[in-house]
Every structure is written in C-alpha cells, then in structure tokens.
Design an enzyme around this catalytic site. Structure first.
Site, PDB file in Angstrom:
ATOM      1  N   CYS A  79     -31.526   9.627 -37.025  1.00 21.90           N
ATOM      2  CA  CYS A  79     -31.589  10.749 -37.972  1.00 21.90           C
ATOM      3  C   CYS A  79     -30.223  11.425 -38.087  1.00 21.90           C
ATOM      4  CB  CYS A  79     -32.646  11.741 -37.497  1.00 21.90           C
ATOM      5  SG  CYS A  79     -32.595  13.343 -38.308  1.00 21.90           S
ATOM      6  N   CYS A  82     -30.059  14.905 -36.789  1.00 19.10           N
ATOM      7  CA  CYS A  82     -30.078  14.933 -35.322  1.00 19.10           C
ATOM      8  C   CYS A  82     -28.682  14.696 -34.767  1.00 19.10           C
ATOM      9  CB  CYS A  82     -31.048  13.891 -34.780  1.00 19.10           C
ATOM     10  SG  CYS A  82     -32.786  14.209 -35.199  1.00 19.10           S
TER      11      CYS A  82
END
Length: 629
Positions: A79, A82
């Site tokens: 991600c 992230c």
C-alpha cells in the site's frame, strides 16, 4: 533353502523396499516441485525500528491479557499510503521507546497470507488502521481505533490522552506513573505515603490542554529515586504559593520541602527532561538513564529517499503476473471482509463474472475454477470472508492445477519486495480484462462498462489501500466512468486514468526508484502513439494497448509447456472435477492404495524374514545339540 534361493529372496525384499521408497519420494517431490512461492513481502519494519513485529502466531499471545497497553498498526506492505506512513510510525516508536513497559508500538502486515485470519477477525478493511489495546484486553475486544495523523507528535498526544483515560477509568497498569494532575492547593501532602528511597519530587506546571508534563513523566517513570507530577494552571492557589507565573515551569522539592525553581533553556519535552536529569546529576544522584537520541536527526534520516538511477525494463505482459494478482485478490484481499452482503456482494459477483468471462486462463482448469466460483457467489444472498476463502481453497484443491506456475512477480517485480507488486498487478489485470472484453466483442460492454464497473466496485469495496481507493473513486466520478460506452472507449478510459495516477505519483516517496512513473506508453515502446505536436494519437494508442494486453502477446516466462500439454490432454479425456494428480499420473487415491499395499507387503515380508532367520538359528542349535554340525 539353497544359496541361490536365499539371494533371490533377499533381492525380492530389497526390490520391494526400493519400489516403496520411489513411490514415497515421487509423491513428496510432486507436491514440492512448482509449489515454492516467492515471499510476498519482507514487511516495512525491522527490529532496529523499535516497532514490535506481530503476526498470526504471536498476535494474541502478545496483545491479549497483556500487562501493558498496545498500539498496533495494521498495514499492507504494498500500500502506497502505508509506505508514506511508515516513517511516521517509526518516529513514533522511537519517540516513545522509553514507555515500552507501559505501551508497546507494534505492526502487523496484512499483505502476508498467514496474517489474513487475524486482519479479518479484527475487521481491518483500510490501510493503515491504528488500534489501541488496553491492559488485560479480552479475547472478544477488537481494539479501539485511533485517528491517524501526518505527524508523529499528534499521534503521540492522542496516545497520551488515551493512557490518561485508561488510568482514570482504572484500566491502567498497577506500576504506571500517576498521569493525573496534582490537585491539592499546597505541597504539604505531597510526601504523604511516599517510599523512603524517594529523594526528590518534581512538579511540572503547564496549561490544561498541554501533554508536555505527561510525556516527561512517561519518559522518566523508571527513575526509582524520584517522583514527577504535573500541575495545570487551573490550580491557582498552588501556583501563587509556589510563585509560578509562566508555563512550562519545573519545581524541585526535597524531603525537607525545600523548593528549587529550575531554569529552563528549552521549553520542549527534551528540554524539560534534560533539565531534570542535569539537576539530579548536580546533586550526585545517579539516574541510569541513557542519552535520548536527537529526534530531528532521526526524522531527517528516515525521510531521506534513496537516490538510484532508473533501470529500463522490457514492456511485456506476463501470465504469472496476472495469476499472482488473481491469487491475491481471491485468497487474501476479498477474505479480509468479515461480512459480504448488499453492495459489497454485488461488487464481488460482478468481479467474478468478469473474471470468468475475460481472464486469460492458460490452463483449462482455470476457466472452470473461475466459473464455479462465480456461480457459487451468484447464488448467495450473503457470505462471510472466511466462507469465501474456504470455497476458494477447496475449489482450487479440487481442480489442481489451476495456476500455471509459482506465485511470483516478473514484470511487476519491484527493486524491493515492498515496492510495485500487487498494485502494478491490479492495473495490468484490468487493462487485460478491458482488452479481452473487446476481443470477445461482448454486447454487455456496449451499453455499460462492465469491466470498468467491476474495477470500480472492487476498488471501492475490497482494495485495502484506503487513500488509493478514495483517489480512484474521486477520479472515476470526475471522469464519468459510468457514462463510458463501448469496448474501445473502456480501454482508453482506463489508459487515461492510469496516466493521471502516474502523473500524480511521479517523484512521490512511494515510487520505485528503478521503475519511474511515466506517461505511458513511452516513445520507445510506441513511437507512433504521439503526434508531432506532442499530443497523443489515441487511435495508435488503442492499437498499441490491444497488442500489449492481447491474449496472443502474453509472455509465458516461468511456465512449463509440459504442464500445459499434460493438462490439455487430461482435460480432453476427463469431464467434471478431476482428482488431484501427484507424479506419474497417480491420484491421491492411487497413492493411498499403493502406500497401504506397500505397508502390508513390507510387514508380511518382514515377518517372513524374521521367521526364516529364526528357523535357521533353531536348526543350528539342534545340530550342535546332537553333534551333527
């Protein structure tokens, strides 16, 4: 028994053992060969980050019924958001490392297949998600979600507030320092009940909404010869009695209640902490506290991107990339949903329908596999993520082999295991599906963008990167995704959208330094795709996209042609769900029978050998007994 007969007998015994061993080895090797997957990820954190790494094995044993609180980041290593958040989480972990016996900063990677059940159980659908677990958290407690911020200081303040609340509501640890403000109007009772080893007490005066005092208390709570309390400016009488008129201020008080106002050079957390430690040092009191690192230096270090020259890779589409993406959506991402119903169920049904129609299956059983899954979910009014994963696994095992090779990235492989991979794979999957739908000339695509609708529904309801999902939905609305008509326009819409995302992320800290975000296709890959004035020639772009993502151009690197022909022949001679094959065209049932027969034969032969050996020994004893030897 003659010598020749003995040799024949033992040869037979050894022959049975060798055959049995070969059968065993072949069955084991058949299960191993071609099934070793490349690791999905190494994660975004390691031991040097002061972040406690959780997984499916240690999560519950560490977090539940713990004597300390836990602040856990549920993240996904592919991600992009992230990746952006990871430096913040590392900085937070380092900033509060001294509090680790009170609260531990941890992380669990939901991109890891093994962690899937934990992430589903704790209802993680967006990444990153932060959850706070108090002391002695029960098994059925799913954690208290904590707001993410773009600064570790803001998250730390939220954490301090939560720790104060835990203590006020008597859920804190018995050995926690007192974080509540000192509310008495004088210092006469300050020493009441204090252990004899305490040499000094410190009062930190500050504004009511400030968390500075609590942070310093937590930083120094392990000092066993001092006590630190905070006082807010609302305690007027104590302020006047102590002659405090500015904030923050620190008052040191010894056992005979002599007060010393400490001089503060830096009105910061570091400044207050250093002032207290220097005062104790001046009094000859050992603290045993190690020097705190320079947070600014550390912050600069973790935010400094790697500088690497880009490496050009060939612009190819790989079957294994498509299959690895498919595996992840079916085995990992969709099962994260605890309950799938309503809009989410409709999105899943549409996604599976599109896969069953348009996914370029290399092995015959892949097509059957996707059709079966589509029909199962189509008949449901609701389904849990756990039930869906069970269906996926059982159908995959029943139809093995479904996938043509190991789970690995080729064209989508990043320079680091946490870069590219699945996000890249999802883009190429939907590019391929739009082109496949155009090749099939399906009428469904004329009136409505079936593949684009499936993509929108999937990303909205299942794609784990929350930030990415929000961006895509906003772009879909701005670009009128649901007003697209025709197969060719669907191909071009997705191409334009992909380039918009590339433009937004070019130079971003989440970009793979060896695979720069460009406006696609490049002039090298498609010289005719741009006109002399620099504008796109969309007719040429369409031709290029159909060629690039067409079934006939899919690269089969990493795939055994023998497996393909074997399965083609098997598919032609068998109907329905076949038995799982294990080496030499044996099924599991065949192998089971062979193993049983082998064990029985080996047992019988062993008994015969023992009996034969016993008889020979017995005859020799008789001969010796009667003097016949």
């Amino acid at each position: 028994m003659g010598k020749h007969q003995q040799e024949l007998f033992w040869s037979t015994c050894i022959g049975y053992l060798i055959v049995g061993l070969l059968i065993f080895v072949s069955s084991v090797s058949a299960n191993v060969i071609g099934q070793k997957d490349e690791d999905d990820t190494s994660g975004l954190y390691n031991a040097s980050d002061h972040v406690y790494i959780l997984d499916n094995i240690n999560f519950k044993s560490s977090v539940l019924q713990s004597k300390r609180a836990w602040l856990v980041e549920f993240y996904n290593s592919w991600c992009g958001f992230c990746h952006k958040f990871a430096p913040i989480w590392k900085a937070l972990a380092k900033n509060v490392h001294g509090w680790r016996k009170i609260v531990t900063i941890a992380a669990i990677d939901c991109a890891n297949d093994d962690n899937n059940p934990i992430c589903r159980e704790y209802e993680i659908m967006r990444y990153p998600t932060l959850k706070f677990f108090p002391v002695n958290s029960k098994t059925d407690f799913l954690g208290l979600e904590v707001q993410k911020d773009k600064d570790e200081e803001l998250i730390m303040q939220s954490l301090v507030v939560q720790l104060e609340k835990e203590q006020q509501e008597q859920r804190g640890g018995s050995d926690w320092p007192n974080l509540a403000p000192y509310r008495n109007n004088d210092i006469d009772t300050l020493w009441t009940g204090i252990p004899a080893n305490i040499e000094y007490q410190f009062l930190i005066f500050d504004e009511p909404n400030s968390h500075l005092g609590a942070e310093v208390i937590l930083d120094l709570y392990e000092l066993n010869n001092v006590r630190i309390r905070r006082v807010t400016s609302e305690n007027i009488l104590l302020l006047v009695g102590s002659k405090v008129n500015k904030y923050p201020s620190i008052l040191a008080i010894n056992k005979d209640q002599t007060q010393t106002t400490l001089k503060l050079d830096k009105l910061t957390r570091d400044g207050l902490r250093e002032t207290i430690l220097e005062f104790l040092k001046s009094k000859g009191i050992s603290t045993g506290v190690k020097d705190f690192s320079d947070n600014a230096t550390y912050h600069k270090l973790i935010h400094s991107p790697k500088k690497m020259e880009p490496i050009k890779v060939e612009d190819k589409l790989y079957q294994l990339d498509l299959e690895t993406t498919l595996r992840y959506t079916l085995n990992n991402e969709i099962p994260l949903s605890k309950h799938i119903e309503g809009e989410k169920l409709k999105a899943l049904q549409t996604y599976l329908k599109v896969l069953a129609h348009y996914f370029p299956a290399y092995l015959p059983k892949m097509k059957t596999y996707l059709q079966v899954l589509s029909e199962i979910v189509k008949s449901k009014s609701n389904i849990t993520g756990k039930e869906f994963r069970k269906e996926v696994k059982s159908k995959e095992e029943g139809l093995t082999p479904v996938y043509s090779g190991p789970k690995t990235w080729i064209g989508c492989k990043g320079s680091d295991p946490t870069l590219r991979g699945y996000p890249c794979g999802l883009w190429i999957l939907f590019h391929t599906l739009t082109v496949s739908a155009a090749d099939d000339n399906n009428d469904d695509q004329v009136d409505k963008p079936l593949v684009l609708s499936a993509m929108h529904g999937y990303i909205k309801n299942f794609f784990g990167c929350a930030n990415c999902s929000d961006h895509f939905q906003a772009m879909a609305k701005k670009r009128n995704l649901f007003d697209v008509h025709g197969n060719d326009e669907s191909i071009l819409w997705l191409w334009r959208a992909h380039n918009e995302v590339n433009e937004r992320l070019a130079g971003d800290e989440t970009e793979d330094p060896e695979h720069k975000k460009i406006q696609y296709p490049s002039s090298k890959d498609c010289p005719q795709c741009k006109q002399s004035n620099g504008k796109w020639d969309e007719n040429e772009v369409l031709i290029y996209l159909k060629m690039k993502y067409g079934r006939s151009r899919i690269n089969l690197e990493g795939i055994s042609s023998e497996l393909y022909h074997q399965e083609r022949n098997s598919s032609a001679s068998n109907s329905g769900v076949s038995h799982r094959k294990i080496g030499w065209d044996f099924t599991i049932f065949d192998i089971s029978i062979c193993v049983v027969l082998y064990i029985i034969s080996a047992t019988m032969l062993t008994l015969v050998c023992i009996k034969f050996a016993y008889k020979r020994t017995y005859k020799k004893k008789i001969s010796h007994l009667f003097g016949l030897a």
